[in-house]
Design an enzyme around this catalytic site. Structure first.
Site, short mmCIF file in Angstrom:
data_model
loop_
_atom_site.label_atom_id
_atom_site.label_comp_id
_atom_site.label_asym_id
_atom_site.label_seq_id
_atom_site.Cartn_x
_atom_site.Cartn_y
_atom_site.Cartn_z
N CYS A 15 0.87 -1.19 0.00
CA CYS A 15 0.00 0.00 0.00
C CYS A 15 0.90 1.24 0.00
O CYS A 15 2.07 1.14 -0.39
CB CYS A 15 -0.97 -0.02 1.18
N ARG A 21 -3.39 -0.74 5.32
CA ARG A 21 -3.95 -1.80 4.47
C ARG A 21 -3.03 -3.00 4.26
O ARG A 21 -3.45 -4.15 4.44
CB ARG A 21 -4.36 -1.20 3.11
N ASP A 132 -8.07 3.93 0.95
CA ASP A 132 -7.12 4.38 1.98
C ASP A 132 -7.91 4.91 3.17
O ASP A 132 -8.65 5.89 3.04
CB ASP A 132 -6.27 5.49 1.35
P1 4NP Z 1 -1.79 2.74 4.14
O1 4NP Z 1 -2.45 4.07 4.76
O2 4NP Z 1 -1.23 3.15 2.78
O3 4NP Z 1 -2.93 1.81 4.03
O4 4NP Z 1 -0.72 2.32 5.12
C1 4NP Z 1 -1.80 5.30 4.81
C2 4NP Z 1 -0.91 5.56 5.84
C3 4NP Z 1 -0.31 6.79 5.90
C4 4NP Z 1 -0.56 7.76 4.95
C5 4NP Z 1 -1.45 7.49 3.93
C6 4NP Z 1 -2.05 6.25 3.86
N1 4NP Z 1 0.06 9.04 5.05
O5 4NP Z 1 -0.24 9.89 4.21
O6 4NP Z 1 0.87 9.26 5.96
#
Ligand code: 4NP
Length: 164
Positions: A15, A21, A132
């Site tokens: 991800c 995710r 997300d």
């Molecule tokens: P992930 O979620 O991609 O599912 O781990 C996110 C975690 C952090 C961020 C964006 C999505 N961020 O912008 O810091």
């Protein structure tokens, strides 16, 4: 968490941040593999396309959503690197942006057949991407778990013929 099991079928979930995710997908898949009695035959790891959260554990909100289904999230975030193309049999992207960012590192254009969208394995949901949840409400984290349970079950069924 990388498990070095020789000859196992190796899965990498990817991800953006590797704190919501993809660690959920990794730990849900490992849980289903153990339940199916295929521990050691399929290994799971996860990574993020960004370097935002390297070394961090899974997000607390994500951990709580998984815990409600009896699944503990373990691991610490790392960034996807081009070497991962050779280290894994299948690379599962959570959304289209992740998918394109992964393939942007495939300079020779030889790994596209290893990279999939996670939701292509859903059998009960028709969405194309795992949304997300990071900047949204708590219900978004429950939704991620629902989608991933469905996709991981479909993925496990799809991999079965490749194990022999
Ligand atoms: P992930 O979620 O991609 O599912 O781990 C996110 C975690 C952090 C961020 C964006 C999505 N961020 O912008 O810091």
């Amino acid at each position: 968490m990388f498990e070095d099991v020789t000859m196992a079928y190796r899965l990498l979930f990817v991800c953006l941040g590797n704190i919501c995710r993809s660690p959920s997908a990794e730990n849900i898949m490992r849980y289903l593999i153990e339940q199916a009695g295929w521990k050691g035959e399929i290994t799971c790891d996860s990574a993020g396309t960004s370097d935002y959260h390297i070394g961090k554990p899974p997000d607390k909100r994500m951990q709580e959503a998984a815990e409600k289904r009896g699944i503990a999230l373990v691991g610490s975030a790392r960034q996807f690197v081009a070497e991962d193309f050779d280290r894994f049999d299948r690379i599962l992207a959570m959304d289209l942006e992740n998918y394109h960012n992964i393939l942007a590192l495939d300079r020779a254009g030889i790994y596209e057949n290893k990279v999939y969208l996670m939701c292509d394995f859903c059998r009960n949901y028709t969405v194309k991407e795992v949304p997300d949840p990071y900047y949204g409400g708590l219900e978004g984290f429950d939704r991620v778990i629902d989608l991933l349970l469905d996709a991981c079950e479909g993925l496990l069924a799809d991999i079965r013929p490749h194990l022999d």
